[in-house]
Design a protein around this motif. Sequence first.
Motif, mmCIF file in Angstrom:
data_model
loop_
_atom_site.group_PDB
_atom_site.id
_atom_site.type_symbol
_atom_site.label_atom_id
_atom_site.label_comp_id
_atom_site.label_asym_id
_atom_site.label_seq_id
_atom_site.Cartn_x
_atom_site.Cartn_y
_atom_site.Cartn_z
ATOM 1 N N UNK A 1 0.818 -1.216 0.000
ATOM 2 C CA UNK A 1 0.000 0.000 0.000
ATOM 3 C C UNK A 1 0.851 1.265 0.000
ATOM 4 N N UNK A 2 0.303 2.302 -0.568
ATOM 5 C CA UNK A 2 0.930 3.619 -0.576
ATOM 6 C C UNK A 2 0.244 4.506 0.456
ATOM 7 N N UNK A 3 0.941 5.570 0.833
ATOM 8 C CA UNK A 3 0.354 6.530 1.767
ATOM 9 C C UNK A 3 0.510 7.920 1.171
ATOM 10 N N UNK A 4 -0.602 8.595 0.928
ATOM 11 C CA UNK A 4 -0.604 9.929 0.343
ATOM 12 C C UNK A 4 -1.141 10.904 1.379
ATOM 13 N N UNK A 5 -0.351 11.926 1.679
ATOM 14 C CA UNK A 5 -0.847 12.948 2.606
ATOM 15 C C UNK A 5 -1.689 13.961 1.844
ATOM 16 N N UNK B 1 -5.086 15.394 6.407
ATOM 17 C CA UNK B 1 -5.695 14.131 6.011
ATOM 18 C C UNK B 1 -4.658 13.274 5.294
ATOM 19 N N UNK B 2 -4.877 11.994 5.321
ATOM 20 C CA UNK B 2 -3.997 11.066 4.626
ATOM 21 C C UNK B 2 -4.810 9.928 4.052
ATOM 22 N N UNK B 3 -4.310 9.339 2.966
ATOM 23 C CA UNK B 3 -5.025 8.250 2.308
ATOM 24 C C UNK B 3 -4.104 7.049 2.138
ATOM 25 N N UNK B 4 -4.512 5.942 2.707
ATOM 26 C CA UNK B 4 -3.843 4.669 2.458
ATOM 27 C C UNK B 4 -4.494 4.071 1.223
ATOM 28 N N UNK B 5 -3.678 3.711 0.241
ATOM 29 C CA UNK B 5 -4.258 3.277 -1.029
ATOM 30 C C UNK B 5 -3.298 2.337 -1.760
ATOM 31 N N UNK B 6 -3.815 1.692 -2.781
ATOM 32 C CA UNK B 6 -2.985 0.961 -3.729
ATOM 33 C C UNK B 6 -2.908 1.787 -5.010
ATOM 34 N N UNK B 7 -1.721 1.817 -5.618
ATOM 35 C CA UNK B 7 -1.523 2.546 -6.873
ATOM 36 C C UNK B 7 -1.061 1.560 -7.937
ATOM 37 N N UNK B 8 -1.730 1.609 -9.094
ATOM 38 C CA UNK B 8 -1.409 0.676 -10.165
ATOM 39 C C UNK B 8 -1.309 1.425 -11.487
ATOM 40 N N UNK B 9 -0.408 0.957 -12.351
ATOM 41 C CA UNK B 9 -0.441 1.390 -13.742
ATOM 42 C C UNK B 9 -0.809 0.185 -14.582
ATOM 43 N N UNK C 1 3.995 2.087 -6.552
ATOM 44 C CA UNK C 1 3.174 1.909 -7.749
ATOM 45 C C UNK C 1 3.404 0.522 -8.332
ATOM 46 N N UNK C 2 2.320 -0.147 -8.634
ATOM 47 C CA UNK C 2 2.375 -1.452 -9.281
ATOM 48 C C UNK C 2 2.117 -1.268 -10.768
ATOM 49 N N UNK C 3 3.110 -1.563 -11.594
ATOM 50 C CA UNK C 3 2.970 -1.442 -13.042
ATOM 51 C C UNK C 3 2.582 -2.810 -13.598
ATOM 52 N N UNK C 4 1.338 -2.937 -14.011
ATOM 53 C CA UNK C 4 0.808 -4.214 -14.493
ATOM 54 C C UNK C 4 0.799 -4.206 -16.022
ATOM 55 N N UNK C 5 1.608 -5.065 -16.618
ATOM 56 C CA UNK C 5 1.664 -5.172 -18.076
ATOM 57 C C UNK C 5 1.207 -6.569 -18.476
ATOM 58 N N UNK C 6 0.025 -6.663 -19.028
ATOM 59 C CA UNK C 6 -0.456 -7.977 -19.460
ATOM 60 C C UNK C 6 0.422 -8.479 -20.589
#
Length: 465
Positions: free
Chosen positions: A45-49, A252-260, A291-296
Amino acid sequence: MTKLFSVLAIFLLLIIVSSCATSNKIAALKPEPDDASPLVYENTPSFINLPISIKLKDIENKTNMLLNGLIYEDNKIEDDNIEMKIWKLAPISITNENGKIKTVLPLKALVKYRIGTKTLGIDLYSIKEFNLNGVVTLTSDATLTNWKLSTKTELKSLDWNESPTMVVFGKNIPVTYLIDPAVKLFKSKIETKIDAAIEKSMDFKPNVLAALEKICTPFLMNEAYQSWLQIIPIEIYSTTAKLKNDSFLLEMGMKCNMETMIGNQPVSKFDAAKIILKPVATIPNQISANITAVSTYDEASKIMTKNFAGQEFGSGSKKITVQKVNIWQKDNKMVIALDVLGTINGTLYLTGFPQYNDQTKELFFDKMDYALDTKSKLMRTANWLAQGLVLRKIQESCKYSITPNLEEGKKSMITYLKNYSPMPGVFVNGKMDDIQYQRTQLTNKAIIAFIKVNGTVNVSIDGLK
């Protein structure tokens, strides 16, 4: 004899044609991919303030919209012996006074106060009616509760524009000496009304969620690679709201997943109903984006096919061109299938391990070689193609660049950090550091590259609607 000669002639002609043919057909065994299990990968997970500032002027404007003209009315005197009407005479002023909200409210009030009792069914009441016209000054302590800024307001002073009067026989008679006790009758009403108005004007949940939904909508980072960045919120955190100068500050802060994702625009995974605001003491002031870079494999195959466009491999009259590339995974290796035309026609199968070149910022395939059956057939029919020199040239085109398009994505993302306004009154600013490659993971459907980016983000609300 003539018939026999004709048959021999045809046979010899076939031999000559075969020997003069410029192409050989290769039919190597295909290394079958592993079973197509679901796409599962590890994601950190990523953390964005998201420090949010809201100007007091915006609260003032919205409070004035909510409180206009007759702002309070109680026509039922029987329940508490009070009947009251309060009008706002001029715009409310809201400022910061030593870390508290200071509200100045010009008003007039008509207060009816019933004195007496009811005995043996007979009303023994007298009603006193007061006319008040002045400026009320209130101060409020603010706390954040369930996305709303709640206030506890206390009336500090009441300055009269005109001497308070009481109606006696239809005439307004000054009663300044009586009015101080009467102020207590509507003091709590004014305090409650101001609290309710500020709370309603400061329900910023719709604004924040609308801004987050815009931010979390997948956006195109690189058109050539068709790469998309999407943010998937997990949790939202918030510290206690604080007054500073002319604004409310809310960390505020956001815990999230980041994907490309590579390919068509992915469907947004933002779900406002699932987002919960959790109170915390402190929040880091930097982004830590994993960041998760997903390349099929399908999309990666298309890009690698472009790498081979217009190229010939071989020497002299012995050459091939690659028409199409397909890749997949088998036994933790990448299989690269090359459909070729030229001296050799058919499909060549290569294998290799995906690696990352930090200098060129490319994914390449280490220890690349022809699959066993392919190599065996090439040694018998096209030894020139099996040689290392040709293989190395082919390997140079078997590269799949993920980080450069992320660099382009970074440039695109920076545009979202320079006063970007996802909706009226909401502005996003920030900065990003360099991209750091972490590792690569293979799945049965895609190549997963893990990238880390640090930076800062600030969200301001200017012109709250």
